[in-house]
Design a protein around this motif. Structure first.
Motif, PDB file in Angstrom:
ATOM      1  N   LEU A 161     -44.350  10.081  72.650  1.00 12.19           N
ATOM      2  CA  LEU A 161     -44.776   9.461  71.400  1.00 12.19           C
ATOM      3  C   LEU A 161     -45.621   8.249  71.772  1.00 12.19           C
ATOM      4  CD1 LEU A 161     -41.262   9.523  69.776  1.00 12.19           C
ATOM      5  CD2 LEU A 161     -43.144  10.903  69.009  1.00 12.19           C
ATOM      6  N   GLY A 162     -46.924   8.352  71.613  1.00 16.00           N
ATOM      7  CA  GLY A 162     -47.797   7.228  71.935  1.00 16.00           C
ATOM      8  C   GLY A 162     -47.931   6.333  70.727  1.00 16.00           C
ATOM      9  N   SER A 163     -47.818   5.036  70.926  1.00 15.14           N
ATOM     10  CA  SER A 163     -47.844   4.142  69.778  1.00 15.14           C
ATOM     11  C   SER A 163     -48.688   2.917  70.050  1.00 15.14           C
ATOM     12  CB  SER A 163     -46.429   3.699  69.425  1.00 15.14           C
ATOM     13  OG  SER A 163     -46.493   2.703  68.445  1.00 15.14           O
ATOM     14  N   ARG A 164     -49.417   2.510  69.014  1.00 16.87           N
ATOM     15  CA  ARG A 164     -50.182   1.269  69.084  1.00 16.87           C
ATOM     16  C   ARG A 164     -49.389   0.123  68.456  1.00 16.87           C
ATOM     17  NH1 ARG A 164     -55.178  -0.748  66.272  1.00 16.87           N
ATOM     18  NH2 ARG A 164     -56.074  -1.994  67.890  1.00 16.87           N
ATOM     19  N   LEU A 165     -48.341   0.470  67.704  1.00 21.78           N
ATOM     20  CA  LEU A 165     -47.601  -0.542  66.936  1.00 21.78           C
ATOM     21  C   LEU A 165     -46.230  -0.851  67.525  1.00 21.78           C
ATOM     22  CD1 LEU A 165     -48.419   0.882  63.422  1.00 21.78           C
ATOM     23  CD2 LEU A 165     -49.535  -0.984  64.573  1.00 21.78           C
ATOM     24  N   GLY A 166     -45.809  -0.099  68.525  1.00 19.52           N
ATOM     25  CA  GLY A 166     -44.506  -0.351  69.131  1.00 19.52           C
ATOM     26  C   GLY A 166     -44.532   0.213  70.536  1.00 19.52           C
ATOM     27  N   ASP A 167     -43.365   0.221  71.185  1.00 18.73           N
ATOM     28  CA  ASP A 167     -43.293   0.779  72.536  1.00 18.73           C
ATOM     29  C   ASP A 167     -43.430   2.293  72.472  1.00 18.73           C
ATOM     30  OD1 ASP A 167     -40.744  -1.482  73.844  1.00 18.73           O
ATOM     31  OD2 ASP A 167     -42.796  -1.783  73.241  1.00 18.73           O
ATOM     32  N   SER A 168     -44.167   2.877  73.419  1.00 16.47           N
ATOM     33  CA  SER A 168     -44.313   4.328  73.459  1.00 16.47           C
ATOM     34  C   SER A 168     -43.120   4.937  74.193  1.00 16.47           C
ATOM     35  CB  SER A 168     -45.604   4.701  74.173  1.00 16.47           C
ATOM     36  OG  SER A 168     -46.686   4.116  73.501  1.00 16.47           O
ATOM     37  N   LEU A 169     -42.701   6.120  73.757  1.00 15.81           N
ATOM     38  CA  LEU A 169     -41.465   6.708  74.280  1.00 15.81           C
ATOM     39  C   LEU A 169     -41.712   8.074  74.910  1.00 15.81           C
ATOM     40  CD1 LEU A 169     -39.110   6.030  71.223  1.00 15.81           C
ATOM     41  CD2 LEU A 169     -39.464   4.602  73.196  1.00 15.81           C
ATOM     42  N   LEU A 170     -40.993   8.343  75.991  1.00 18.48           N
ATOM     43  CA  LEU A 170     -40.941   9.685  76.576  1.00 18.48           C
ATOM     44  C   LEU A 170     -39.590  10.273  76.201  1.00 18.48           C
ATOM     45  CD1 LEU A 170     -42.156  11.797  78.590  1.00 18.48           C
ATOM     46  CD2 LEU A 170     -40.790  10.681  80.331  1.00 18.48           C
ATOM     47  N   VAL A 171     -39.603  11.429  75.520  1.00 18.33           N
ATOM     48  CA  VAL A 171     -38.379  11.978  74.941  1.00 18.33           C
ATOM     49  C   VAL A 171     -38.178  13.392  75.458  1.00 18.33           C
ATOM     50  CG1 VAL A 171     -37.185  12.473  72.779  1.00 18.33           C
ATOM     51  CG2 VAL A 171     -38.827  10.632  72.872  1.00 18.33           C
ATOM     52  N   GLN A 172     -36.943  13.707  75.806  1.00 15.74           N
ATOM     53  CA  GLN A 172     -36.615  15.085  76.172  1.00 15.74           C
ATOM     54  C   GLN A 172     -35.991  15.763  74.966  1.00 15.74           C
ATOM     55  OE1 GLN A 172     -33.775  15.452  79.292  1.00 15.74           O
ATOM     56  NE2 GLN A 172     -33.764  17.671  79.198  1.00 15.74           N
ATOM     57  N   PHE A 173     -36.340  17.032  74.748  1.00 14.68           N
ATOM     58  CA  PHE A 173     -35.735  17.755  73.627  1.00 14.68           C
ATOM     59  C   PHE A 173     -35.159  19.058  74.138  1.00 14.68           C
ATOM     60  CE2 PHE A 173     -40.057  19.364  73.805  1.00 14.68           C
ATOM     61  CZ  PHE A 173     -39.914  20.724  73.577  1.00 14.68           C
ATOM     62  N   THR A 174     -34.166  19.549  73.421  1.00 11.09           N
ATOM     63  CA  THR A 174     -33.635  20.867  73.738  1.00 11.09           C
ATOM     64  C   THR A 174     -33.343  21.560  72.428  1.00 11.09           C
ATOM     65  OG1 THR A 174     -31.896  22.066  74.873  1.00 11.09           O
ATOM     66  CG2 THR A 174     -31.294  19.967  73.944  1.00 11.09           C
ATOM     67  N   SER A 175     -33.533  22.853  72.402  1.00  8.06           N
ATOM     68  CA  SER A 175     -33.328  23.574  71.138  1.00  8.06           C
ATOM     69  C   SER A 175     -32.366  24.707  71.378  1.00  8.06           C
ATOM     70  CB  SER A 175     -34.652  24.141  70.641  1.00  8.06           C
ATOM     71  OG  SER A 175     -35.068  25.177  71.494  1.00  8.06           O
TER      72      SER A 175
END
Length: 1457
Positions: free
Chosen positions: A428-442
């Motif tokens: 999640l790239g963000s100009r307004l806050g910290d950008s996050l690297l997220v792992q997902f599983t389904s």
């Protein structure tokens, strides 16, 4: 101030574009790391758990910064996840215990990246070659660069450039000058072509090169280890006007066609809010088939009547195909054969009375949403409020018949872009806050016939253990972060009974800090400020408190450029030369559990060794520091050169000038004397003493005064050492610096670089030394630099040369082993002779330059690579990062130009590290320092753990911390104590992972690093989450408080909102005739404003809100200032808090505003008594700016400014001026001069005369300019006016009534103009430090000059400064700048000169003088090789040392905070 320098101090952090692709490696390179032992898995189809496939790189851009990351995964139970000390974020998921981003390369471009795409290599080409992706960057107005990763230089290089600007392409603009957006890039998913939309209606088709063809010949593609990157072959233009398209909103390539098919979303005729009820479905999509060979583009299908607010297209991946059109109130799916839609809220209207649209189960607005595909039928959408939604396409075969939208229980940061990385991560790239690297599983939920909720609970409990662990750990992480920037775990509930809904869970794995957008900042004292500091040390008393972020990501960022350690205790200790701490455990087993002992990170230090000029002190570091000098066997009669641990911390070695001692605790076990001359070298005994020492267990390397090298070789079984003189150094030239490098770990990194690398893979356990010493402790190398400037690396103890570089000293960009390349012999001779000839004509000689100190270190981390540091005698620091380049035997093109000539050794020994290379790393902000000619002391101290950080400390007159995060060096100066002579780490009961240093004044300080700051940023930053948007902050110095305007979004019923839009004076009732009763109870989001008064926490914890001043409903606070007013009754000055507000009630109500004055009381404990209102008054017009002018209050109220005097109970107007035609943006005051910036009409310069009590206009700028910020710039006795505007420029004006072109003084004249490339929102005037060159003129005692620099903050999160220069320095630097435009190869081929041209966006503008130099370009000078630096300095008629001292004076003069 006729001349100035522009200098960045913190680069942009707000990410604007992100993408993923296989840039540094190819899909084929992916070796499943699931089981570390299994190596035969390369050929099998799938990794052994099918979940985590090949992981691509992440590319992000922030304004003009381009960064390339590689994602490192930590498996559960793999070696590195056990050994790493700190727990990974987010718990365990899918067998991964963590994932982190590691920096591959970082570039600062001469241009802002408008959009970016990754040109991928198609899967379908069937070739088994290693194919890689390339990065396409687009810059304003129409510049396109294609970059690929080059292994040989471990960085990006430009593969093609395409420019459609300038006179020959003017016809593309069709007479227009300004365009709403820059170029937009999209690529075909199979990599057959890329398309760029420029000038709103011109499509540039970039045809990708087919296998093995392209602009560049095929032979060189194989030089890079056989990996080929995607390239662009040719380009042509399609004019969309010819296809009858007028207003293009978005376009995209769709999947599943033989030729590339581009779908364009465009609006046939525009509409607007007042016409929506008659004309609303104005958009359509058209699909064009692009044939790049015939340059034909037939229309193959289209769909009309899409809503006017549709703005984004998403291509549905195979096997479904088609395109999703996203609008504010509805989502539509279209393909050649089918279409369906989903209404998101009540505003969605079906097309022309056709059947009712299916609705989503909840109401949401999707304007400004971003999206990415998690699976081939599930889209993750991030809304403007930061919620994450899942859109599932329900399909049968290839026909989509329904869209399902479900809410996740997660909300994240407000994004500007999302990209999926591989098949289990997204960013999640963000100009307004910290950008996050997220792992997902389904997981696929059971078919849910009962009510969704119970099913969901059961569904989560199926795999309860990891999920519960996950939920717990992510909530812990939530508390650690403090902000709302973490995602929480959730399962999504289905919205109807019969669907088989996929459930997703998320875990945040990593985050990139962002301090932007900086809307405003103020400058205040730190909590641990030192009142007695003077000079530059005084600067580290201050900090910058910034308003950053937006909405729920709003925060107060506290930025400090320099580190100020928290002091635990200090003692006076004059004449100190060095300090060391050593470990010792009494009951150590002889060889028991060797490795566990060495890895024991929490062992306390036992002794502190302090070397004074003529003696040595020993202190015990138990609960108290007690001197034990008399009772130990250490050598205490003279000074110590070095001390450290040997044999796995079982012994201490102490080296002094004439000998060394080995001690077990406090008892000596061996005493060595170096005085005895060796039989080989017959030197007199007293001639040679120890100069410098390097210790790497079990060896100690000594450099003697006669330039020779001795080695103490330890015997681990007997715990003794013996002296050994390496035979290879007996005859050679004298050594100027040397160090030992311990390549630690079970898999030493440097082994991979030798030719027989296959030996080292799984064999490390098998090779065990005969003496029983565990060999998996790694290898030891000796790095040596000679007086000639050459560098060699030897293995220890055999001293075979494994790597050598001819001219290390000159600082080449890439270091390659000299035996790797064999240039033609005759060319080489020619070079040398020409160099000698130019050398005689040169003024400046480099004969006396040499490397005075070396260090090489690989810090902890599974994939870390060693850094190599060298300090030259003129203070330059060379920093190199090692990398692996397994090139083919054919030499790559760049190697001829890279490092020195071929040496005479043609016997290539097989053990050379032939694949080892080093790339030079630029160091941003360190200031150079000349080292004295006497015995240089060791300046580099490496630390493994100080407050959880690793890196090195550089002592000397400009001390600095180098910290290593994600394989990147972060450099933070430490100004607070001036020069530091000695430094070491200390870990004991009272000082947990702390440090000790000795200042040059002779004070020993024991400290810890402040833990509240995040150091993985350009400046250390502490974030205080606010939960709302901060707008303006000011500093109340007397009470050390920060008043701050915050707005929080609040949901209100619509009828309340409508009633607030009524003009109270006229009292009309709102007509609700077109609103039904259900519509009146809908909610509407309104921002509610308040002024919070925050106090910094003493211990550095979260800040306390001491008081809040709420605003009335629909009243916005616009400005808050601390003003000093003269009470006309008591004739005393009062310091008050002034707030200016405006009522926002729609366009039908006349604007009004209030001015509020508050006094701040003494009692800070009771928040009710802290602030009390002393005055409030309603005025016509919005009150947008306030300032105190010589005891009066100046108020900008609507279209006039009014000066008031304060009687103690009320404000009375004394003078007014109808100055700004529209709206004051900023107001500055110096003495009795006023500078104000208008939102549209540029700047006005006024003065206030007390005797006639009148405000009079002195001059103004007659151009129209949309101001953002203004300030006065003071240089000695000259006053200049600076203004920043909406086109990201700054201009400097001056007032010169005697000049004829100023129209008798009415017009402000331009002094300089410059394109910053970011919106500057605030200037702060700070007094510059005096530097060595100014000292002669000024009184020698003063450390300040009457010269001020302007610090500024921007919406990209960057901070820079504009500093005045004297003419001589300016001319020197300007001529250097002109040279560097051509001398430096610029990344992506951008021209720095054109980037810094004033950008007027089509308005008429007379160009001003070019009198600002760009330090962003000048900083490349130090990165050039030494010979080129001398050559350029010679060409512009100056010397290298003069240029470097000008640059370092500038950085010294502006070393604020």
């Amino acid at each position: 101030m006729s001349f100035a320098a522009y200098k960045m101090m913190q680069w942009p952090t707000g990410i604007e574009n992100c993408a993923s692709g296989f840039i540094t490696h190819s899909r084929a390179d992916f070796v499943p790391q699931v089981n570390p032992i299994q190596t035969d898995d390369i050929d099998s189809e799938w990794p052994h758990r099918g979940d985590i496939g090949p992981v691509p790189n992440l590319v992000v851009t922030a304004a003009n910064v381009l960064e390339l990351y590689v994602v490192r995964l930590q498996e559960e139970g793999s070696r590195d996840s056990r050994s790493s000390a700190e727990p990974k974020r987010g718990g365990l998921m899918d067998g991964l215990s963590g994932a982190s981003l590691e920096l591959v390369s970082h570039y600062r471009l001469h241009g802002n990246v408008e959009s970016m795409a990754v040109l991928s290599i198609g899967f379908g080409d069937g070739s088994r070659r290693k194919r890689r992706d390339s990065i396409i960057l687009a810059f304003r107005d129409a510049k396109i660069s294609v970059l690929e990763f080059d292994d040989s230089i471990h960085g990006l290089r430009t593969s093609s450039m395409h420019c459609f600007e300038g006179p020959e392409w003017l016809h593309l603009k069709r007479g227009r000058e300004s365009f709403a957006r820059g170029p937009l890039v999209k690529v075909d998913p199979q990599g057959r072509c890329g398309v760029v939309l420029v000038y709103d209606l011109q499509m540039i088709i970039l045809k990708a090169a087919q296998d093995g063809s392209g602009l560049v010949g095929d032979d060189d593609a194989f030089g890079a280890g056989g990996a080929v990157s995607a390239r662009i072959e040719s380009s042509y233009i399609i004019n969309l006007r010819d296809l009858d398209m007028k207003h293009v909103k978005d376009f995209i390539f769709v999947h599943g066609y033989i030729e590339p098919v581009m779908v364009i979303l465009h609006e046939r005729e525009l509409t607007w809010a007042g016409r929506v009820s008659w004309k609303q479905n104005t958009c359509m999509v058209s699909a064009l088939s692009i044939s790049t060979t015939t340059k034909q583009h037939p229309l193959i299908w289209s769909a009309i009547n899409l809503p006017h607010d549709a703005y984004k297209l998403l291509a549905v991946p195979s096997p479904i195909g088609g395109v999703l059109v996203i609008g504010t109130n509805s989502i539509h799916y279209h393909s050649q054969s089918a279409s369906c839609a989903l209404a998101l809220n009540n505003y969605a209207v079906p097309v022309d009375g056709s059947q009712e649209m299916p609705r989503s189960s909840f109401s949401v607005e999707l304007d400004a949403a971003n999206a990415t595909w998690l699976l081939s039928d599930v889209v993750l959408l991030s809304t403007k409020t930061g919620e994450l939604l899942l859109l599932t396409l329900v399909y049968d075969g290839r026909v989509v018949y329904r869209l399902d939208l479900s809410k996740s229980k997660a909300s994240s940061v407000l994004t500007v872009g999302i990209t999926t990385i591989g098949n289990s991560l997204f960013f999640l790239g963000s100009r307004l806050g910290d950008s996050l690297l997220v792992q997902f599983t389904s997981g696929l939920g059971a078919s849910m016939l009962s009510s969704g909720l119970k099913e969901e609970v059961r569904d989560i409990e199926i795999d309860a253990t990891p999920v519960k662990r996950l939920r717990r750990s992510s909530s812990d992480a939530l508390q650690d972060m403090g902000g709302g920037e973490e995602l929480s775990l959730y399962g999504s509930a289905p919205n109807n009974a019969d669907s088989t809904q996929k459930t997703f869970s998320f875990a945040v794995r990593d985050s990139l800090t962002n301090v932007g957008p900086l809307k405003d900042f103020s400058y205040g004292l730190r909590m641990n400020a030192d009142a007695n500091a003077t000079g530059i040390a005084k600067q580290s008393n201050y900090e910058l408190v910034c308003c950053s972020g937006h909405g729920k990501n709003g925060a107060l960022c506290v930025l400090r450029q320099s580190i100020r350690p928290e002091m635990i205790t200090e003692v006076e200790l004059p004449g100190c030369k060095g300090i060391w701490t050593v470990y010792h455990k009494n009951a150590r087993g002889h060889n028991a559990d060797f490795s566990k002992m060495a890895a024991d990170d929490n062992e306390y230090h036992a002794y502190l060794i302090i070397s004074l000029e003529a003696r040595t002190m020993i202190l015990e570091t138990a609960d108290l520091l007690t001197e034990v000098t008399e009772s130990v066997d250490y050598f205490v009669q003279g000074r110590t050169i070095a001390a450290g641990n040997l044999f796995g911390r079982r012994r201490v070695v102490q080296v002094f000038e004439h000998g060394a001692r080995i001690l077990d605790g406090s008892f000596m076990t061996q005493d060595l004397n170096f005085g005895v001359p060796n039989s080989e070298s017959g030197s007199a005994p007293e001639s040679s003493t120890v100069l410098s020492v390097s210790i790497a267990d079990p060896y100690v390397l000594l450099r003697m005064t006669d330039g020779s090298i001795r080695l103490l070789v330890g015997d681990p079984s007997a715990c003794t050492v013996s002296l050994y003189t390496p035979s290879s150094f007996e005859t050679k030239k004298s050594v100027s610096a040397c160090t030992l490098y311990h390549d630690k770990g079970p898999e030493p990194w440097l082994r991979k670089t030798s030719t027989d690398a296959w030996l080292s893979t799984g064999m490390s356990e098998a090779i065990d030394g005969a003496d029983g010493a565990p060999h998996d402790q790694g290898d030891i190398y000796c790095v040596v630099c000679y007086e000639s400037g050459a560098l060699e690396i030897f293995d220890v103890p055999n001293f075979n040369c494994v790597f050598s570089v001819e001219k290390f000293m000159s600082g080449k960009t890439i270091l390659v082993d000299t035996l790797k390349q064999e240039p033609a012999k005759d060319v080489e001779v020619e070079n040398q002779s020409s160099e000698e000839m130019t050398g005689q004509g040169r003024k400046e000689s480099t004969q006396n330059m040499k490397v005075v100190e070396l260090a090489m270190q690989r810090w902890a981390g599974q994939h870390s690579r060693p850094f190599l540091f060298g300090i030259l005698s003129d203070g330059t620091i060379l920093c190199y990062h090692a990398y692996l380049y397994d090139g083919a035997e054919s030499t790559s093109k760049i190697e001829d130009s890279v490092s020195g000539q071929n040496s005479g050794l043609n016997s290539i020994s097989g053990s050379r590290l032939r694949n080892l290379r080093f790339v030079r790393v630029p160091l941003d902000t360190y200031a150079r320092e000349e080292t004295s000619s006497e015995s240089p002391c060791q300046r580099i101290t490496i630390f493994k753990n100080i407050g959880g950080h690793q890196g090195l400390f550089l002592s000397g007159s400009r001390p600095a911390w180098f910290m290593v995060f994600r394989e990147r060096l972060r450099l933070h100066p430490q100004l607070c104590d001036g020069s530091i002579v000695a430094f070491t780490v200390l870990h004991n009961v009272n000082c947990n992972h702390g440090l000790i240093y000795v200042t040059s004044q002779g004070i020993l300080k024991i400290c810890q690093l402040p833990s509240v700051s995040t150091y993985d940023n350009y400046w250390p930053v502490q974030k205080i989450p606010l939960g709302g948007t901060p707008h303006q902050v000011t500093y109340f110095a007397e009470k050390n408080l920060y008043p701050l305007i915050v707005s929080v979004p609040v949901h209100k019923p619509l009828n309340q909102v409508l009633s607030s839009l009524v003009d109270q004076e006229v009292g009309h009732q709102v007509e609700n005739h077109n609103l039904g009763s259900d519509e009146l109870h809908r909610t509407y989001t309104v921002e509610e404003f308040e002024v919070r008064i925050l106090e910094p926490e003493k211990s550095g914890g979260p800040w306390q809100t001491k008081a809040t001043i709420p605003m009335q409903s629909s009243e916005n606070a616009l400005t808050v200032r601390v003003v000093t007013l003269l009470n006309t009754n008591t004739k005393e000055n009062e310091t008050l808090l002034a707030i200016g507000t405006a009522y926002v009630q729609g366009e039908d109500v006349a604007a009004r505003g209030r001015v509020l004055l508050f006094s701040v009381g003494k009692n800070t404990d009771n928040p009710q008594d802290l602030v009390s209102e002393v005055y409030s008054k309603e005025l016509k017009g919005a009150i947008s700016a306030l300032a105190s002018l010589q005891g009066h209050l100046l108020i900008a109220s609507g279209p006039k400014i009014i000066l008031h005097k304060w009687t103690g109970t009320e404000l009375n107007g004394v003078a007014f001026f109808d100055a700004p035609p529209l709206y004051v943006v900023s107001l500055n005051i110096v003495k009795n001069f006023i500078l104000l910036g208008d939102i549209h009409k540029s700047i006005y310069f006024l003065s206030w005369k007390e005797q006639g009590s009148q405000l009079s206009l002195l001059a103004k700028d007659f151009a129209s300019l949309d101001c953002f910020a203004t300030e006065f710039l003071i240089d000695g006795s000259t006053l200049s006016l600076i203004v920043s505007d909406d086109q990201k420029n700054i201009q400097i004006f001056y007032y010169a009534p005697k000049m004829s072109e100023s129209w008798k003084g009415q017009k402000l004249l331009s002094r300089a103009e410059f394109h910053v490339g970011a919106h500057v929102t605030k200037f702060l005037r700070l007094q510059m430090m005096s530097t060595s060159s100014d000292r002669s003129g000024a009184a020698s005692g003063s450390d300040k000059t009457n010269r001020f620099a302007l610090l500024f903050g921007t919406l990209d999160g960057s901070i820079g400064c504009i500093a005045p220069l004297d003419e001589l320095t300016f001319r020197r630097l300007q001529s250097l700048q002109r040279k560097l435009v051509d001398a430096v190869p610029h990344v992506a081929g951008l021209n720095p000169k054109s980037f810094r041209q004033f950008c007027s966006n089509g308005k008429a503008h007379r160009p001003g003088p070019d009198s600002i130099v760009d330090c962003e370009l000048l900083c490349h000078y130090e990165m050039l090789p030494l010979e080129e630096q001398l050559e350029i300095a010679n060409q512009i008629g100056t010397t290298r040392s003069q240029i470097l001292s000008s640059l370092s004076d500038l950085s010294l003069g502006t070393s604020f905070l």
